[in-house]
Write a protein that holds these residues in place. Structure first.
Motif, PDB file in Angstrom:
ATOM      1  N   THR A 295      -3.376  -6.692  -3.312  1.00  3.55           N
ATOM      2  CA  THR A 295      -3.387  -5.080  -2.661  1.00  3.55           C
ATOM      3  C   THR A 295      -3.528  -4.251  -3.489  1.00  3.55           C
ATOM      4  O   THR A 295      -4.398  -3.089  -3.407  1.00  3.55           O
ATOM      5  CB  THR A 295      -2.069  -5.175  -1.808  1.00  3.55           C
ATOM      6  OG1 THR A 295      -1.954  -6.111  -0.971  1.00  3.55           O
ATOM      7  CG2 THR A 295      -2.167  -3.533  -1.117  1.00  3.55           C
TER       8      THR A 295
ATOM      9  N   GLY B 169      -6.732  -3.446  -2.121  1.00  8.62           N
ATOM     10  CA  GLY B 169      -6.355  -2.551  -0.974  1.00  8.62           C
ATOM     11  C   GLY B 169      -5.955  -3.525   0.042  1.00  8.62           C
ATOM     12  O   GLY B 169      -6.003  -5.004  -0.281  1.00  8.62           O
ATOM     13  N   PRO B 170      -5.339  -3.285   1.301  1.00  8.14           N
ATOM     14  CA  PRO B 170      -4.722  -4.167   2.366  1.00  8.14           C
ATOM     15  C   PRO B 170      -5.604  -4.906   3.065  1.00  8.14           C
ATOM     16  O   PRO B 170      -6.103  -4.457   4.270  1.00  8.14           O
ATOM     17  CB  PRO B 170      -3.898  -3.281   3.139  1.00  8.14           C
ATOM     18  CG  PRO B 170      -4.704  -1.841   2.851  1.00  8.14           C
ATOM     19  CD  PRO B 170      -5.125  -1.972   1.634  1.00  8.14           C
TER      20      PRO B 170
ATOM     21  N   TRP C  12      -9.816   2.675  -0.240  1.00  4.36           N
ATOM     22  CA  TRP C  12      -9.148   1.851  -0.648  1.00  4.36           C
ATOM     23  C   TRP C  12      -8.071   1.253   0.370  1.00  4.36           C
ATOM     24  O   TRP C  12      -7.509   0.076   0.528  1.00  4.36           O
ATOM     25  CB  TRP C  12      -7.965   2.281  -1.904  1.00  4.36           C
ATOM     26  CG  TRP C  12      -6.871   1.283  -2.482  1.00  4.36           C
ATOM     27  CD1 TRP C  12      -7.229   0.189  -3.293  1.00  4.36           C
ATOM     28  CD2 TRP C  12      -5.553   1.030  -2.201  1.00  4.36           C
ATOM     29  NE1 TRP C  12      -5.939  -0.238  -3.674  1.00  4.36           N
ATOM     30  CE2 TRP C  12      -4.979   0.271  -2.971  1.00  4.36           C
ATOM     31  CE3 TRP C  12      -4.828   1.825  -1.385  1.00  4.36           C
ATOM     32  CZ2 TRP C  12      -3.634  -0.078  -2.959  1.00  4.36           C
ATOM     33  CZ3 TRP C  12      -3.531   1.468  -1.013  1.00  4.36           C
ATOM     34  CH2 TRP C  12      -2.880   0.578  -1.946  1.00  4.36           C
ATOM     35  N   GLN C  13      -7.793   2.051   1.457  1.00  4.63           N
ATOM     36  CA  GLN C  13      -6.748   1.688   2.347  1.00  4.63           C
ATOM     37  C   GLN C  13      -7.276   0.741   3.406  1.00  4.63           C
ATOM     38  O   GLN C  13      -6.795   0.037   4.034  1.00  4.63           O
ATOM     39  CB  GLN C  13      -6.583   3.024   3.177  1.00  4.63           C
ATOM     40  CG  GLN C  13      -5.350   3.948   2.811  1.00  4.63           C
ATOM     41  CD  GLN C  13      -5.214   5.086   3.675  1.00  4.63           C
ATOM     42  OE1 GLN C  13      -5.654   6.231   3.163  1.00  4.63           O
ATOM     43  NE2 GLN C  13      -4.512   4.995   4.672  1.00  4.63           N
TER      44      GLN C  13
ATOM     45  N   ALA D 290       3.140  -2.230  -6.356  1.00  2.00           N
ATOM     46  CA  ALA D 290       2.768  -3.042  -5.211  1.00  2.00           C
ATOM     47  C   ALA D 290       3.525  -4.421  -4.782  1.00  2.00           C
ATOM     48  O   ALA D 290       3.776  -4.508  -3.753  1.00  2.00           O
ATOM     49  CB  ALA D 290       1.308  -3.417  -5.331  1.00  2.00           C
TER      50      ALA D 290
ATOM     51  N   SER E  96       0.708  -1.238   0.009  1.00  2.00           N
ATOM     52  CA  SER E  96      -0.018  -0.069  -0.071  1.00  2.00           C
ATOM     53  C   SER E  96       0.722   1.214  -0.318  1.00  2.00           C
ATOM     54  O   SER E  96       0.566   2.216  -0.861  1.00  2.00           O
ATOM     55  CB  SER E  96      -0.869  -0.051   1.252  1.00  2.00           C
ATOM     56  OG  SER E  96      -1.739  -1.060   1.331  1.00  2.00           O
TER      57      SER E  96
END
Length: 345
Positions: free
Chosen positions: A263, A267-268, A193-194, A134, A112
């Motif tokens: 990711t 996202g994570p 997205w985070q 990524a 990220s």
């Protein structure tokens, strides 16, 4: 990152082939039901007639339009969930660490941070570029965590590595916020997205990430037999003819590719790679030739179920799938730590 003692004898159980096949059939059926539920349920439920017509390409009614949007979202959840479940099983096998997980070890957050930094400071805009960056961030984070966890007496014990990963993940999360918050032009897009989610799933995004995930799947699954040898210890594995360093490098590369690509597109998302392999060992034992494909299927089922729950419990809003998996995985992480009696802590 070897365990200080042999794995719990209760876990080293050989399951008969018929039991494994039965669980495989059950798991495939569960995944199919969850995929159907993901298409039918959401902020508004749709009729099966709308599902069938939408599968034929129709999108005139609200129900058909909803189905047309949910199908790629479901496929993305299945794909990312399978990648995270498989990568977690491989990481646990490579490191012989029961706490290994892309989220706990900081690998997802490293990916990220790399993407956010590339977008904010270098103008990265290519979706394929996101994936490459990524994967580079995931690999760099994995090396950094292992290096930090190796410091001091005893080398890289599982719990030192887990602590290093948790600290690294927290630090990287703070750095991501520090990069994003001053940039109003990118903050809105990265905020969701985070957290980690599959709400932006589309056929185009799936097509962009699929070659990378296919390569990661191939590397991981081809390492299954060698991971069984590594479970006996490095010396025995070498005595059986395995090139231990090469096996670890290839399997770890496959896991990093899966983590980085997942990711980049979703996202994570944390804890899937922790929960799934432990649950699958209870069903099919520790043979990686069975464990790895089971972990992929179970990861797909877990993430799809989490996405359905997130859409249903907060109607008409969505709870991002990363929040749901954290609620599931957090207590499980505490249980694993307590069961392992972490004297090193």
């Amino acid at each position: 990152m070897a365990l200080d003692r042999p794995p719990d004898a209760a876990l080293i159980v050989r399951r008969p082939a018929r039991v494994r096949v039965l669980w495989l059939v059950v798991l495939v059926m569960v995944l199919a039901v969850l995929m159907a539920a993901s298409v039918v349920f959401g902020s508004r439920d749709v009729a099966w007639s709308d599902v069938w017509t939408a599968l034929g390409g129709a999108d005139e009614s609200l129900g058909q339009a909803a189905v047309a949007k949910r199908i790629p979202r479901t496929l993305l959840a299945v794909t990312v969930g399978a990648a995270l479940g498989l990568s977690g099983a491989v990481m646990q096998g490579v490191t012989r660490n029961p706490l290994a997980d892309p989220g706990i070890l900081g690998i997802n957050m490293g990916a990220s941070l790399a993407v956010v930094t590339a977008v904010a400071f270098f103008g990265l805009a290519s979706p394929t570029g996101y994936i490459w960056v990524a994967m580079a961030g995931a690999a760099g984070s994995a090396v950094f965590v292992y290096t930090v966890g190796s410091l001091g007496r005893g080398g890289a014990t599982p719990f030192k590595v887990a602590l290093a990963g948790a600290a690294t993940s927290a630090a990287f999360a703070s750095l991501v916020s520090a990069v994003v918050l001053p940039r109003n032009d990118i903050a809105g897009g990265f905020r969701l997205w985070q957290i980690g989610g599959v709400g932006g799933g589309s056929y185009e995004r799936i097509g962009q990430v699929l070659p990378f995930l296919a390569a990661g799947f191939a590397l991981c699954l081809l390492s299954a037999r060698a991971l069984n040898s590594l479970a006996l210890g490095d010396e025995l594995a070498a005595g059986l003819g395995e090139r231990v360093a090469v096996v670890r490098a290839v399997a770890a590369l496959g896991a990093v590719v899966l983590c980085g690509a997942s990711t980049a597109v979703a996202g994570p998302i944390g804890f899937v790679g922790l929960v799934v392999p432990h649950a699958c060992r209870l069903l099919v034992g520790v043979d990686h030739r069975w464990l790895l494909p089971f972990s992929a299927l179970a990861g797909a089922a877990l993430l799809t179920a989490a996405d359905v729950v997130g859409r249903v419990v907060a109607r008409p809003a969505d709870i991002e799938v990363g929040i749901v998996t954290a609620l599931i995985g957090g207590p499980f992480f505490i249980h694993i730590v307590r069961r392992q009696k972490v004297r090193e802590l």
